[in-house]
Scaffold this motif. Structure first.
Motif, PDB file in Angstrom:
ATOM      1  N   VAL A  81       0.700  -1.213   0.097  1.00  0.00           N
ATOM      2  CA  VAL A  81      -0.044   0.021   0.024  1.00  0.00           C
ATOM      3  C   VAL A  81       0.947   1.122   0.048  1.00  0.00           C
ATOM      4  O   VAL A  81       0.476   2.235  -0.778  1.00  0.00           O
ATOM      5  CB  VAL A  81      -0.816  -0.015   1.129  1.00  0.00           C
ATOM      6  CG1 VAL A  81      -1.703   1.284   1.269  1.00  0.00           C
ATOM      7  CG2 VAL A  81      -1.959  -1.153   0.822  1.00  0.00           C
ATOM      8  N   VAL A  82       1.811   1.248   0.788  1.00  0.00           N
ATOM      9  CA  VAL A  82       2.951   2.421   0.870  1.00  0.00           C
ATOM     10  C   VAL A  82       3.609   2.629  -0.437  1.00  0.00           C
ATOM     11  O   VAL A  82       3.780   3.580  -0.868  1.00  0.00           O
ATOM     12  CB  VAL A  82       3.792   2.158   2.209  1.00  0.00           C
ATOM     13  CG1 VAL A  82       4.905   3.184   1.785  1.00  0.00           C
ATOM     14  CG2 VAL A  82       3.236   2.297   3.380  1.00  0.00           C
ATOM     15  N   LEU A  83       3.835   1.454  -1.123  1.00  0.00           N
ATOM     16  CA  LEU A  83       4.774   1.654  -2.418  1.00  0.00           C
ATOM     17  C   LEU A  83       3.684   2.167  -3.387  1.00  0.00           C
ATOM     18  O   LEU A  83       4.248   3.099  -4.057  1.00  0.00           O
ATOM     19  CB  LEU A  83       5.150   0.080  -2.555  1.00  0.00           C
ATOM     20  CG  LEU A  83       5.927   0.016  -4.102  1.00  0.00           C
ATOM     21  CD1 LEU A  83       7.265   0.817  -4.074  1.00  0.00           C
ATOM     22  CD2 LEU A  83       6.116  -1.384  -4.512  1.00  0.00           C
ATOM     23  N   VAL A  84       2.621   1.611  -3.685  1.00  0.00           N
ATOM     24  CA  VAL A  84       1.525   1.973  -4.375  1.00  0.00           C
ATOM     25  C   VAL A  84       1.202   3.490  -4.249  1.00  0.00           C
ATOM     26  O   VAL A  84       1.410   4.331  -5.255  1.00  0.00           O
ATOM     27  CB  VAL A  84       0.291   1.206  -4.407  1.00  0.00           C
ATOM     28  CG1 VAL A  84      -0.905   2.025  -5.307  1.00  0.00           C
ATOM     29  CG2 VAL A  84       0.482  -0.161  -4.828  1.00  0.00           C
ATOM     30  N   ALA A  85       1.133   3.881  -3.071  1.00  0.00           N
ATOM     31  CA  ALA A  85       0.750   5.427  -2.679  1.00  0.00           C
ATOM     32  C   ALA A  85       2.068   6.273  -3.200  1.00  0.00           C
ATOM     33  O   ALA A  85       1.886   7.226  -3.719  1.00  0.00           O
ATOM     34  CB  ALA A  85       0.605   5.447  -1.291  1.00  0.00           C
ATOM     35  N   GLY A  86       3.321   5.685  -3.012  1.00  0.00           N
ATOM     36  CA  GLY A  86       4.514   6.418  -3.420  1.00  0.00           C
ATOM     37  C   GLY A  86       4.396   6.630  -4.859  1.00  0.00           C
ATOM     38  O   GLY A  86       4.758   7.522  -5.419  1.00  0.00           O
ATOM     39  N   ILE A  87       4.213   5.418  -5.513  1.00  0.00           N
ATOM     40  CA  ILE A  87       4.125   5.746  -6.969  1.00  0.00           C
ATOM     41  C   ILE A  87       3.108   6.379  -7.558  1.00  0.00           C
ATOM     42  O   ILE A  87       3.437   7.301  -8.524  1.00  0.00           O
ATOM     43  CB  ILE A  87       3.960   4.128  -7.720  1.00  0.00           C
ATOM     44  CG1 ILE A  87       5.118   3.215  -7.380  1.00  0.00           C
ATOM     45  CG2 ILE A  87       3.571   3.993  -9.073  1.00  0.00           C
ATOM     46  CD1 ILE A  87       4.941   1.789  -7.620  1.00  0.00           C
ATOM     47  N   LEU A  88       1.981   6.311  -7.132  1.00  0.00           N
ATOM     48  CA  LEU A  88       0.902   7.456  -7.308  1.00  0.00           C
ATOM     49  C   LEU A  88       1.009   8.709  -7.085  1.00  0.00           C
ATOM     50  O   LEU A  88       0.966   9.704  -7.817  1.00  0.00           O
ATOM     51  CB  LEU A  88      -0.543   7.032  -6.670  1.00  0.00           C
ATOM     52  CG  LEU A  88      -1.030   5.749  -7.306  1.00  0.00           C
ATOM     53  CD1 LEU A  88      -2.333   5.448  -6.324  1.00  0.00           C
ATOM     54  CD2 LEU A  88      -1.490   5.722  -8.660  1.00  0.00           C
ATOM     55  N   TYR A  89       2.005   9.038  -6.084  1.00  0.00           N
ATOM     56  CA  TYR A  89       2.608  10.560  -5.848  1.00  0.00           C
ATOM     57  C   TYR A  89       3.468  11.034  -6.741  1.00  0.00           C
ATOM     58  O   TYR A  89       3.420  12.037  -7.170  1.00  0.00           O
ATOM     59  CB  TYR A  89       2.953  10.462  -4.308  1.00  0.00           C
ATOM     60  CG  TYR A  89       3.299  11.856  -3.916  1.00  0.00           C
ATOM     61  CD1 TYR A  89       4.768  12.232  -3.709  1.00  0.00           C
ATOM     62  CD2 TYR A  89       2.517  12.818  -3.568  1.00  0.00           C
ATOM     63  CE1 TYR A  89       5.127  13.426  -3.206  1.00  0.00           C
ATOM     64  CE2 TYR A  89       2.724  14.103  -3.258  1.00  0.00           C
ATOM     65  CZ  TYR A  89       4.300  14.350  -3.151  1.00  0.00           C
ATOM     66  OH  TYR A  89       4.751  15.437  -2.838  1.00  0.00           O
ATOM     67  N   ALA A  90       4.348  10.020  -7.125  1.00  0.00           N
ATOM     68  CA  ALA A  90       5.257  10.220  -8.032  1.00  0.00           C
ATOM     69  C   ALA A  90       4.670  10.633  -9.545  1.00  0.00           C
ATOM     70  O   ALA A  90       5.198  11.277 -10.176  1.00  0.00           O
ATOM     71  CB  ALA A  90       6.472   9.082  -8.204  1.00  0.00           C
ATOM     72  N   ILE A  91       3.787   9.833  -9.668  1.00  0.00           N
ATOM     73  CA  ILE A  91       3.159   9.948 -11.137  1.00  0.00           C
ATOM     74  C   ILE A  91       2.308  11.291 -11.096  1.00  0.00           C
ATOM     75  O   ILE A  91       2.365  12.145 -11.961  1.00  0.00           O
ATOM     76  CB  ILE A  91       2.151   9.038 -11.333  1.00  0.00           C
ATOM     77  CG1 ILE A  91       2.982   7.705 -11.522  1.00  0.00           C
ATOM     78  CG2 ILE A  91       1.319   9.122 -12.405  1.00  0.00           C
ATOM     79  CD1 ILE A  91       2.476   6.171 -11.680  1.00  0.00           C
ATOM     80  N   ARG A  92       1.655  11.628  -9.954  1.00  0.00           N
ATOM     81  CA  ARG A  92       1.132  12.982  -9.917  1.00  0.00           C
ATOM     82  C   ARG A  92       2.038  14.210  -9.846  1.00  0.00           C
ATOM     83  O   ARG A  92       1.676  15.009 -10.935  1.00  0.00           O
ATOM     84  CB  ARG A  92       0.214  12.971  -8.526  1.00  0.00           C
ATOM     85  CG  ARG A  92      -0.741  14.271  -8.393  1.00  0.00           C
ATOM     86  CD  ARG A  92      -1.627  14.003  -7.241  1.00  0.00           C
ATOM     87  NE  ARG A  92      -2.661  15.058  -7.610  1.00  0.00           N
ATOM     88  CZ  ARG A  92      -3.209  15.542  -6.498  1.00  0.00           C
ATOM     89  NH1 ARG A  92      -3.226  14.996  -5.344  1.00  0.00           N
ATOM     90  NH2 ARG A  92      -4.254  16.373  -6.815  1.00  0.00           N
ATOM     91  N   ILE A  93       3.214  14.032  -9.381  1.00  0.00           N
ATOM     92  CA  ILE A  93       4.244  14.953  -9.737  1.00  0.00           C
ATOM     93  C   ILE A  93       4.716  15.285 -10.840  1.00  0.00           C
ATOM     94  O   ILE A  93       4.905  16.166 -11.338  1.00  0.00           O
ATOM     95  CB  ILE A  93       5.329  14.820  -8.421  1.00  0.00           C
ATOM     96  CG1 ILE A  93       4.815  14.971  -6.961  1.00  0.00           C
ATOM     97  CG2 ILE A  93       6.497  15.454  -8.720  1.00  0.00           C
ATOM     98  CD1 ILE A  93       5.864  14.804  -6.065  1.00  0.00           C
ATOM     99  N   GLY A  94       4.935  14.003 -11.595  1.00  0.00           N
ATOM    100  CA  GLY A  94       5.277  13.924 -12.932  1.00  0.00           C
ATOM    101  C   GLY A  94       4.257  14.648 -13.770  1.00  0.00           C
ATOM    102  O   GLY A  94       4.832  15.686 -14.428  1.00  0.00           O
ATOM    103  N   LEU A  95       3.083  14.489 -13.845  1.00  0.00           N
ATOM    104  CA  LEU A  95       2.130  15.072 -14.542  1.00  0.00           C
ATOM    105  C   LEU A  95       1.904  16.610 -14.295  1.00  0.00           C
ATOM    106  O   LEU A  95       2.038  17.294 -15.236  1.00  0.00           O
ATOM    107  CB  LEU A  95       0.711  14.403 -14.335  1.00  0.00           C
ATOM    108  CG  LEU A  95       0.652  12.962 -14.746  1.00  0.00           C
ATOM    109  CD1 LEU A  95      -0.811  12.634 -14.236  1.00  0.00           C
ATOM    110  CD2 LEU A  95       0.670  12.978 -16.282  1.00  0.00           C
ATOM    111  N   ASN A  96       2.253  17.070 -12.959  1.00  0.00           N
ATOM    112  CA  ASN A  96       2.252  18.370 -12.755  1.00  0.00           C
ATOM    113  C   ASN A  96       3.281  19.057 -13.429  1.00  0.00           C
ATOM    114  O   ASN A  96       2.992  20.416 -14.069  1.00  0.00           O
ATOM    115  CB  ASN A  96       2.192  18.692 -11.328  1.00  0.00           C
ATOM    116  CG  ASN A  96       0.886  18.417 -10.485  1.00  0.00           C
ATOM    117  OD1 ASN A  96      -0.309  18.330 -11.337  1.00  0.00           O
ATOM    118  ND2 ASN A  96       0.704  18.398  -9.270  1.00  0.00           N
TER     119      ASN A  96
END
Length: 156
Positions: A15-30
């Motif tokens: 869960v922590v890994l997936v949350a981190g990946i989603l956060y990184a993807i969101r930062i990347g999109l921004n």
């Protein structure tokens, strides 16, 4: 009991890994959105610079015409040289402004490329982490199958 704790820890890690990946993807999109906006602004600036450069061609043509007429008479020559000096001064000033603006744009573009490289590295690290996690899960499953086979053969 230990197995249940291991499963709970593994699930929480996932869960922590997936949350981190989603956060990184969101930062990347921004960051991509900001880079696109910067690229559009840079394109507008380049169009403005192009228009300014085109407007400099008209005074240059007029200066040449004035010089040609000045050659025909001595008095006209001195007037033309004076006018040409003023036009050249104005043209030089305009070219300095254009050069400065182009230099600033190039620096901003280089900084944007550096930001993009950092984003690419972050995505590569995220992919590496996800691959390691999958390998760990696969190894855990194969180890669990091996352990289950031993316990059955020991009892039977």
């Amino acid at each position: 009991m230990l197995m249940e704790w291991s499963i709970a820890v593994a699930a929480m890690s996932f869960v922590v890994l997936v949350a981190g990946i989603l956060y990184a993807i969101r930062i990347g999109l921004n960051r991509l959105e900001r880079m696109q906006a910067s690229a559009e602004a840079l394109q507008e600036e380049l169009q403005q610079l192009s228009a300014q450069a085109s407007s400099l061609l008209v005074p240059a043509g007029e200066t040449i015409k004035t010089l040609k007429e000045g050659v025909q008479s001595a008095e006209g020559l001195f007037k033309a040289v004076k006018g040409a000096g003023h036009t050249i001064h104005q043209s030089t000033s305009a070219l300095e402004r254009v050069t400065s603006t182009l230099s600033d744009s190039a620096v901003r573009h280089a900084e944007q490329l550096a930001g993009k490289r950092q984003l690419d590295e972050a995505v590569q690290w995220a992919e590496l982490g996800l691959t390691a996690w999958h390998l760990w899960q696969w190894g855990r499953k194969s180890e669990a199958k091996t352990d289950n086979g031993r316990s059955y053969s020991g009892r039977g």
